[in-house]
Structure formats: C-alpha cells, structure tokens
Design an enzyme around this catalytic site. Sequence first.
Site, PDB file in Angstrom:
ATOM      1  N   ASP A  15       0.712  -1.606  -0.254  1.00  0.00           N
ATOM      2  CA  ASP A  15      -0.078   0.120  -0.303  1.00  0.00           C
ATOM      3  C   ASP A  15       0.873   1.128   0.008  1.00  0.00           C
ATOM      4  OD1 ASP A  15      -1.690  -2.028   0.426  1.00  0.00           O
ATOM      5  OD2 ASP A  15      -2.478  -1.145   2.125  1.00  0.00           O
ATOM      6  N   ASP A 136     -15.678  -3.399  -0.741  1.00  0.00           N
ATOM      7  CA  ASP A 136     -14.735  -3.119  -0.047  1.00  0.00           C
ATOM      8  C   ASP A 136     -16.046  -2.390   0.951  1.00  0.00           C
ATOM      9  OD1 ASP A 136     -11.817  -2.904  -1.094  1.00  0.00           O
ATOM     10  OD2 ASP A 136     -11.955  -0.565  -1.100  1.00  0.00           O
TER      11      ASP A 136
END
Length: 261
Positions: A15, A136
Amino acid sequence: MPHASAFLEVIPAIDLLQGRAVRLYQGDYAQAEQVAADPVQQAEIWATQGAPRLHVVDLDGAKSGDPVNLPIIADIVRKLAIPVQVGGGIRSLERARQLLDLGVERVIVGTVAVEDPALLEAMTQALPGRIWVGIDARQGQVATRGWLSTTPLAATELVQRVQAQGAAGIIYTDIGRDGTLAGPNLEQLRQILAVSRLPVIASGGIGSLTDLLALLSLPGLAGAILGKALYSGAISLPEALRAVGPGRWQDLPPETGSRWA
C-alpha cells in the site's frame, strides 16, 4: 455443489502512501504505519520469496481520485517478472489504459463501480479481462473513495451488478477486519461466493496459517491478499505458499512432504 479450492493464490500487498509502503488499521489513514521506506525493494523481496503476483494500492490516489504514485508503480512493474495488479484512484478509462501501458496486468476499480456503472461497462468492454472490481465493505455495506464514504449498497448486490457489466474478477475486502489479524469474515465471504460467477480474492483480517486454511475450505475462492500478517511476521510468505499455494504440503507425497518439517 462446488468443492473447496484446490489451492489459493497468496498475494502480498504493498500500500503506497506519500511514496512509502504502509499498512492501515481498518482503513484509517491517520493510523498509517510505515512497513518499508523503499516500496520497490520490498516488492523485489516478495517476488524473490515466491509471490505469484503482487497487489499494489495507491492510497493517495484512492483519496484524491487520481493515481499519485505512478513512478513507483512503473518501477515495480519494470523490475518484477511476476504480474502486478493495481488499484486506487482509477476513475477513468484513460487512467486504466495508462497503467496497463506501464505493464500492469490487472486494474482494480472500486468507486467507479458504485458511482458510475456506465463507465465501468465502458472500461470492461474496452479492456476485456483486465478490469477487476474491488468491493470494500463495512458490515456488508459497500464503502468508496478510499473507504472514507459508506453507501447503503449491499456487497452481494454489487457483485451481481459488476459481473453483469463484464468485470473479470472481484477482490473483496472486509474493512472491519483489515489490519487487525483477527481472522477473515468467512460468513460474508460465503455470501459473496454464493452469488459470484467470477474469481474472488479475499482480503482483510488474515493473521495465521489457520486463517488461510479456513479460506482454502471456501468453495470457489481464488486467492488471498496478505498485508499486515506478512509485515508483522505473523505469517511468512514461504510458509503460506507451502500451506495453501500450488504444490502445498497436502499435495506432496509423504517422503517429499517430510522435507518441509
């Protein structure tokens, strides 16, 4: 009735935030913890350890709506021989093409799938097989814009919608489990798999080999993304690959399997 998966593709995550590799806790940018100062070097480490694929998220891009860390992503793709999938801030066909032109194998879109279904369909038609959807969710409800906004849309409903629009696959992240090592949300994953005809990759909460074996038992699950579990040392990538990857322990004859003891 579908059988349990024969193996899982174990995919390390990187990330990106302000040029560094970080991990978030439950999607909270304020709780970003640096795990590697040099994301490209970290990507090379995962590849050397046997990763079949790399999952890269541009967290700056997810917030801003425009990929911010393109030079780093380009460097990762250039230096790795394994495929790379990228998500975060990809909200136009032009941006998706730009990433694919860099050598990215799969582009992952999230917000677009919720807010602009027509654009998603245009992307899947222009780039068949290359557009995956990142779903998500918090308690089964879809979140967008870098997880900063929660919608009333159910994750299972979005699965059915995007597969009708030509998505190539789904990456399902349970935000409440993300970065916690508390275990994946198996019940929610079962619901996703029950309505999906597409490959599904699970993310969020995986903290042990036991968690990976539980995911392996889910019929139809294609893979698992590991972040904090790898960076904290809770799981090593080689042992994860041996436990649930192709050629895993259970697939080896006894005399061969004993070598891994």
